[in-house]
Enzyme design. Structure first.
Site, PDB file in Angstrom:
ATOM      1  CG  HIS A   1       3.344  87.062  33.789  1.00 57.63           C
ATOM      2  ND1 HIS A   1       4.455  86.249  33.764  1.00 57.63           N
ATOM      3  CD2 HIS A   1       3.316  87.718  32.599  1.00 57.63           C
ATOM      4  CE1 HIS A   1       5.095  86.440  32.610  1.00 57.63           C
ATOM      5  NE2 HIS A   1       4.416  87.312  31.880  1.00 57.63           N
TER       6      HIS A   1
ATOM      7  CB  SER B   1     -17.852  75.161  55.476  1.00 56.03           C
ATOM      8  OG  SER B   1     -17.251  75.089  56.746  1.00 56.03           O
TER       9      SER B   1
ATOM     10  CE  LYS C   1     -15.110  78.062  53.044  1.00 52.09           C
ATOM     11  NZ  LYS C   1     -13.881  78.486  52.423  1.00 52.09           N
TER      12      LYS C   1
ATOM     13  CD  GLU D   1     -12.096  73.252  46.030  1.00 51.17           C
ATOM     14  OE1 GLU D   1     -11.177  73.441  46.834  1.00 51.17           O
ATOM     15  OE2 GLU D   1     -13.293  73.244  46.369  1.00 51.17           O
TER      16      GLU D   1
END
Ligand code: ARG
Length: 483
Positions: free
Chosen positions: A164, A291, A297, A304
Site C-alpha cells: 500500500h 527544466s 531540476k 516517464e
C-alpha cells in the site's frame, strides 16, 4: 494481373472496372507506405514459393532462376534506397511483383501461380514477426542480465519494502530487482510461446480455399525455417483459417503489453526513488532532462515516457483484438489494419528494452571492458528509510509467537509497542529492554537481533525469501539461465 495491368492500376484494376480510383480512395486503401518494411520477408517467401513451384514442375527451372536473379536485384535496389515505391501499386507485394516482371518478364508473372496476396501477406507478417521476436528475446535477456548485475552488487543493501506504499518490512535491494527479473523471465517465456504459433505457414492456402496446383507446402515451410523443435514442418492446416488468422499478432501484442506493464511498474519505482523525498537511486544524466524554468531540476523523462508508452502498446492490443471481432471468414481488407499497431508495438518495445538495459546496466567501456553509467544506488538513504516506519514490527510479533504466544496476541502486543515507540519518536529497536519487557515478560536481550534490519532480512531464509543466502541462490540460477 500482367505487369501492364499492374502499371495501369492508376486507371483501373482490370477490364472489369469502368472508372479509376480517386486519389483519396487510392491513399485510403494503399498500405505501401507502411508495409514496405515487410520487403525482406516478402522476397524470402516468394523465393521459397518459386523454388517449390519449380521443384514440383509447375514452373520451369529457368523461370525460378530468372526470379532469383530479379529478386537479387530488387534486394539491392531496396537496400540502396533506389527502389521506387509506388502508391498506385497499393502494397509491398504488388510493388515487388511489378518490378520483378519489369526485370525478368514472363517468369515474374509466373511467380503468383498457386498463390494469393491473402496467404502471401499472412506469411510475410509471420516471417517478419518471428525474426523481431528473436531480437526482442535477446534484448529481454540483456535487460535481465543488467538487473542481475546490479542485484549482485547490492545483496546486503536494505530498503523498506512497501505494501500500500506504506513501509512494510525490510527487503534487500537485490531482492527487489530480482522481482523484476522474474517478470521479464516470464515475458521471455511468453514470447517463446507466441513464436511457436507465429512460425507456421499460411502459404498454400491461396485466396481462401487452397489451390488446384500440386503444391508442396511442407517443403516451403522447411525452407522458411517454419519447423518445430523436432524439425517437423509447421503448416496452417485449414486454408480459411490460414489466410484470416491473426491470433499470433494479438498474442504477441498481449505479451508485449504485459512486458511494457512490467517496465512501467519499474519506471514508476525509479521515478519515486529518484525524487528528492526518496533519493534512493540516480540514473545517468543522459536519460534525464532539465527544466526550462526551474534550474534545479533533473527529470526522469525516460522512465516517464516508458510508463506513457505502455498505454500506447496496450492501445494497440485493444485495436487488434477489436479488428478481428466482427470478421467473417476468410480474408477481409480489415486485416490490412493489423500492420501499423503491430509494427509500432515492436518498435516501442524494442526501443524501450534497449534503453532500459543500458539505463540500468550501463554501457560497455571498450577500454576497461567494464560496464559504466548504469543506475547509482544510495544505500544510506535506503537504509535510513528502512529504519523509519517500524519495518521490523512483524519480526517482533514472530519473536513473541516463537516464545509461545498465539500469533494474534503477539500482533496486538506489538501494536502497543509501536504506539509507545511512536509517542517517543523512536524505533522499536531504540526502546530500552525494560520498556519492551513491559509489553511482554518473555522478551529478552536477544530481541534486538530480530529488531535490526539485518536480523530481519537473515530471518527470512525460506525459498524465495529476502535473506541474502536465498538471494545468492537465485542470482546463481538466473546467471546460469541467462548464459
Ligand atoms: N495489403 C493487403 C494486406 O495487407 C494485402 C492482401 C490484400 N488482399 C486482397 N485480397 N485485397 O492485407
Amino acid at each position: 494481373m500482367t505487369s501492364n495491368q499492374l502499371d495501369k492500376k492508376s486507371q483501373a484494376w482490370s477490364a472489369l472496372f469502368s472508372e479509376p480510383m480517386s486519389d483519396l480512395v487510392k491513399r485510403y486503401t494503399a498500405s505501401v507506405f507502411f508495409d514496405q518494411r515487410l520487403w525482406r520477408a516478402d522476397i524470402q517467401g516468394s523465393l521459397a514459393h518459386a523454388d517449390m513451384l519449380a521443384a514440383q514442375g509447375i514452373i520451369g527451372s529457368e523461370d525460378f532462376q530468372a526470379i532469383e536473379r530479379g529478386m537479387a536485384q530488387i534486394r539491392q535496389e531496396i537496400e540502396a534506397g533506389q527502389f521506387e515505391w509506388q502508391l498506385d501499386l497499393e502494397d509491398v507485394h504488388l510493388n515487388i511483383e511489378a518490378r520483378l516482371t519489369q526485370l525478368v518478364g514472363d517468369a515474374g508473372k509466373r511467380l503468383h501461380t498457386g498463390r494469393s496476396r491473402n496467404d502471401q501477406v499472412a506469411t510475410d507478417v509471420r516471417l517478419w514477426l518471428r525474426d523481431e521476436i528473436d531480437g526482442l528475446i535477446a534484448l529481454l535477456r540483456e535487460l535481465q542480465n543488467a538487473l542481475v548485475g546490479v542485484a549482485q552488487d547490492h545483496v546486503e543493501v536494505i530498503l523498506p519494502g512497501f505494501t500500500h506504499l506504506q513501509v512494510a518490512q525490510p527487503v534487500s535491494f537485490a531482492h527487489h530487482l530480482l522481482a523484476y527479473v522474474e517478470m521479464f523471465a516470464r515475458d521471455e517465456e511468453r514470447l517463446q510461446d507466441v513464436r511457436r504459433r507465429t512460425n507456421r505457414l499460411p502459404l498454400g492456402s491461396a485466396a481462401l480455399a487452397g489451390t488446384t496446383y500440386p503444391l508442396d507446402r511442407e517443403r516451403v515451410a522447411r525452407s522458411l525455417g517454419m519447423v518445430d523443435e523436432t524439425g517437423q514442418a509447421q503448416v496452417c492446416m485449414n486454408s480459411l483459417d490460414g489466410v484470416s488468422d491473426r491470433d499470433f499478432a494479438i498474442e504477441f501484442t498481449a505479451a508485449a503489453s504485459l512486458c511494457m506493464v512490467h517496465i512501467s511498474r519499474l519506471s514508476e519505482e525509479l521515478i519515486l526513488w529518484m525524487s528528492q523525498n526518496f533519493g534512493f537511486v540516480r540514473i545517468a544524466d543522459r536519460f534525464t532532462t532539465g527544466s526550462s524554468i526551474m534550474p534545479q531540476k533533473k527529470n526522469p523523462d525516460v522512465p516517464e515516457l516508458a510508463r506513457g508508452k505502455t498505454g500506447r502498446v496496450v492501445g494497440h492490443l485493444m485495436g487488434l483484438i477489436t479488428l478481428m471481432k466482427g470478421q467473417p471468414l476468410a480474408y477481409n481488407k480489415d486485416n490490412q489494419e493489423d500492420k501499423e499497431p503491430l509494427f509500432d508495438t515492436v518498435d516501442t518495445l524494442r526501443d524501450t528494452l534497449r534503453i532500459f538495459a543500458e539505463m540500468v546496466g550501463g554501457q560497455l567501456n571498450p577500454v576497461t571492458g567494464k560496464k559504466e553509467g548504469g543506475i547509482t544506488v544510495n544505500s544510506q538513504a535506503m537504509e535510513a528509510a528502512a529504519q523509519k516506519g517500524y519495518a521490523t514490527a512483524t519480526d517482533l510479533a514472530d519473536y513473541l509467537a516463537k516464545k509461545g504466544l498465539p500469533f494474534r496476541d503477539a500482533h496486538e502486543t506489538v501494536a502497543h509497542a509501536v504506539k509507545a515507540a511512536t509517542s517517543h519518536q523512536c524505533d522499536l529497536s531504540e526502546l530500552p529492554l525494560a520498556v519492551l519487557q513491559g509489553f511482554h515478560p518473555s522478551i529478552e536481550k536477544d530481541v534486538y537481533e530480530c529488531l535490526s534490519l539485518r536480523g530481519s532480512l537473515q530471518a527470512r531464509n525460506t525459498l524465495g525469501g529476502t535473506a541474502p543466502a536465498q538471494i545468492r541462490t537465485q542470482i546463481e540460477r538466473h546467471l546460469l539461465r541467462l548464459k
